[in-house]
Design an enzyme around this catalytic site. Structure first.
Site, PDB file in Angstrom:
ATOM      1  N   SER A 209       1.668   0.496   2.650  1.00  0.00           N
ATOM      2  CA  SER A 209       2.785   0.350   1.746  1.00  0.00           C
ATOM      3  C   SER A 209       2.613  -0.773   0.717  1.00  0.00           C
ATOM      4  O   SER A 209       3.359  -0.806  -0.265  1.00  0.00           O
ATOM      5  CB  SER A 209       4.069   0.111   2.535  1.00  0.00           C
ATOM      6  OG  SER A 209       4.013  -1.122   3.228  1.00  0.00           O
TER       7      SER A 209
ATOM      8  N   SER B  18      -0.465  -1.554   6.445  1.00  0.00           N
ATOM      9  CA  SER B  18      -0.013  -1.614   5.050  1.00  0.00           C
ATOM     10  C   SER B  18      -0.761  -2.588   4.145  1.00  0.00           C
ATOM     11  O   SER B  18      -0.631  -2.502   2.930  1.00  0.00           O
ATOM     12  CB  SER B  18       1.476  -1.944   4.997  1.00  0.00           C
ATOM     13  OG  SER B  18       2.197  -0.758   5.145  1.00  0.00           O
TER      14      SER B  18
ATOM     15  N   LYS C 218       4.137  -9.022  -2.571  1.00  0.00           N
ATOM     16  CA  LYS C 218       4.836  -7.764  -2.261  1.00  0.00           C
ATOM     17  C   LYS C 218       6.339  -8.002  -2.342  1.00  0.00           C
ATOM     18  O   LYS C 218       6.823  -9.070  -1.951  1.00  0.00           O
ATOM     19  CB  LYS C 218       4.423  -7.325  -0.853  1.00  0.00           C
ATOM     20  CG  LYS C 218       4.941  -5.967  -0.411  1.00  0.00           C
ATOM     21  CD  LYS C 218       4.357  -5.594   0.951  1.00  0.00           C
ATOM     22  CE  LYS C 218       4.764  -4.227   1.434  1.00  0.00           C
ATOM     23  NZ  LYS C 218       4.108  -3.869   2.716  1.00  0.00           N
TER      24      LYS C 218
HETATM   25  N1  GLN Z   1       2.378   3.730   7.499  1.00  0.00           N
HETATM   26  C1  GLN Z   1       2.953   2.841   8.443  1.00  0.00           C
HETATM   27  C2  GLN Z   1       4.453   3.022   8.490  1.00  0.00           C
HETATM   28  O1  GLN Z   1       4.967   3.719   7.658  1.00  0.00           O
HETATM   29  C3  GLN Z   1       2.569   1.429   8.152  1.00  0.00           C
HETATM   30  C4  GLN Z   1       3.447   0.709   7.239  1.00  0.00           C
HETATM   31  C5  GLN Z   1       3.226  -0.761   7.229  1.00  0.00           C
HETATM   32  O2  GLN Z   1       2.215  -1.267   7.708  1.00  0.00           O
HETATM   33  N2  GLN Z   1       4.211  -1.471   6.727  1.00  0.00           N
HETATM   34  O3  GLN Z   1       5.102   2.505   9.334  1.00  0.00           O
END
Ligand code: GLN
Length: 494
Positions: free
Chosen positions: A156, A180, A81
């Protein structure tokens, strides 16, 4: 695409060592696959220099032939990532703000992969600064779900899930702050695993919400997730929050593959009622989860419904705490220390910083504004401190649940993957999609999404299993058992 790209990480290692194919052949197939699919999928933000990759692969092939030491990954193509620092390479975090940022050092997970002869093929697309769950908030354009390119791949770590599902790498590392890793894994039908908080060093992971997030693998099998954890887990002098629980040396060395096939006979499984609410959960997702529970029963687990009623407040607490941490973490992007390189002419000190901060996309800006508000002197008691109390209560309830259960089960995501653009204008609706994933983060528990079924429309459905702190081996064992019952089609690759 040739069949060799379908191998799991564990198969790859065995086959490359016994000469079924060479590292160079496998790499070249992978690069072809990337070239073929990227125009449609956009899983990668950058692919490493082909000449450098090829010469690395040749070097490993040479060592394999001559019987010299070759690390555990044996030239396996792995993607990362784009919030994980790779020395000398671009690390954009999916943001214009870091568009030109070249990391001066390797993240600990990256150096551990390198030490085991992984071939780091590229950096994967993500929602800007890991905020989001569709990859639509990437400043460089969305990734697409390989099962149906009209649909979001989740996020994400969407790029990591897409690349792994579409055979553009064997495995990937993402980060999971509130789901994510697990959410895109569920949407793309791969395994996504968030280890116990502290098991994997966060050194070199660009911070979003430090007290909550973990780096975790996205793989095509549960065994592969254990394999990768073996490599990246373990204490690290550069991250004080790490626990001793890896194979990276030390007395507590753990092999996460050991006993992975031992089954789940006699395990006590709780199915969390608040994560199965009829009003929130899609009927096909609920039905698949019920089938998964009966599979677990058939394999000897004892399953019961359990209530963890504070889960209802988990999303509110999560977004309050993470916004506050994000606001503090993102303050460094002032363009003096980090950030976009503007010409300074004509600006004063404040106006220069102000101008720079316009480089953040709307979702990140929203989090910064909310984070500043909820933690400000006049409002912290009402919001931030309250959220911390909720976090404490959830942690207590989850602790109690693990007094009577070994594992907790729920759908990974309450709904099916949805169309691109369908929810991108409605932040609160999007936040609610995190309902089942954030509890593991708020409480530090390990949690995994196992690809389990495919909906009538041909969209993947994952089932989530959670275990108690440092019970990662038990978790992987249960996930392995569930995986053996999964009914999946083949990814149609767009
Ligand atoms: N959807 C969650 C957020 O926007 C999780 C994102 C993540 O795990 N990085 O914070």
């Amino acid at each position: 695409m040739t069949d060799i790209l379908n191998v799991s990480a564990l198969e790859y290692v065995q086959m490359v060592r016994t000469g079924s194919f060479t590292v160079s052949e496998f790499l070249s197939e992978t690069l072809d696959q990337i070239q073929d699919l990227e125009p449609r999928l956009h899983a990668y933000l950058s692919v490493a220099d082909e000449a450098a990759l090829t010469s690395q692969a040749k070097g490993i092939d040479r060592r394999l032939r001559s019987g010299e030491r070759v690390g555990a990954c044996a030239g396996m193509p792995i993607s990362l990532k784009d919030n994980l620092c790779v020395a000398g390479g671009k690390t954009t975090c999916g943001s214009r703000m870091l568009e030109g940022y070249v990391a001066p050092y390797d993240a600990t997970v990256v150096s551990r992969l390198r030490a085991e002869d992984a071939v780091l093929v590229g950096k994967t697309n993500m929602d800007e600064f890991a905020m989001g769950l569709t990859t639509e908030f990437s400043a460089f354009g969305p990734s697409r779900n390989p099962w149906n390119t009209e649909y979001v791949p989740g996020g994400s770590s969407g790029g990591s899930a897409v690349a792994t599902a579409a055979r553009e790498c064997v495995a990937s590392l993402g980060s999971d702050t509130g789901g994510s890793v697990r959410n895109p894994a569920s949407f793309c039908s791969v395994v996504g695993y968030k280890p116990t908080y502290g098991l994997v060093s966060r050194y070199g992971l660009i911070s979003y919400a430090n007290s909550i997030e973990q780096i975790g693998p996205l793989t095509r099998t549960v065994g592969d997730a254990a394999f990768l954890l073996n490599i990246v887990a373990g204490s690290d002098a550069n991250d004080d929050t790490t626990l001793d629980g890896g194979t990276g040396g030390g007395e507590m060395a753990t092999d996460y593959l050991e006993g992975i096939d031992d089954g789940i006979d006699g395990m006590r499984v709780g199915v969390i009622r608040e994560m199965m609410d009829d009003n929130a959960v899609d009927p096909q997702v609920a039905e698949a989860t019920c089938r998964a529970v009966s599979d677990l029963e058939q394999m000897g687990a004892v399953c019961n419904e359990i209530s963890v009623n504070m889960v209802m407040y988990s999303v509110a607490a999560y977004y309050t705490i993470t916004a506050a941490e994000a606001e503090s973490n993102l303050a460094r992007y002032d363009n003096l220390r980090y950030g976009y390189d503007h010409v300074m002419d004509g600006y004063g000190f404040s106006s220069y910083i102000e101008e720079a901060r316009r480089m953040f996309g709307p979702e990140v800006a929203r989090r910064i504004i909310v984070g500043g508000f909820v933690s400000s002197a006049g409002h912290a008691g009402q919001y931030y401190m309250k959220a911390l109390k909720v976090r404490g209560r959830i942690t207590q309830q989850i602790g109690e649940a693990f007094q009577t259960c070994d594992l907790l089960v729920a759908p990974t995501v309450p709904i099916l993957p949805f169309r691109m653009g369908e929810k991108s204008d409605n932040p609160v609706e999007l936040f609610m999609v995190d309902l089942n994933t954030v509890t593991a983060n708020l409480t530090g528990r390990p949690s995994i999404s196992v690809p389990y079924a495919v909906s009538r429309e041909g969209l993947p459905i994952g089932v989530q299993i959670m275990a108690d702190i440092m019970q990662d081996r038990l978790l992987l064992r249960a996930a392995r058992a569930l995986e053996s019952k999964a009914a999946l089609g083949e990814v149609p690759l767009g």
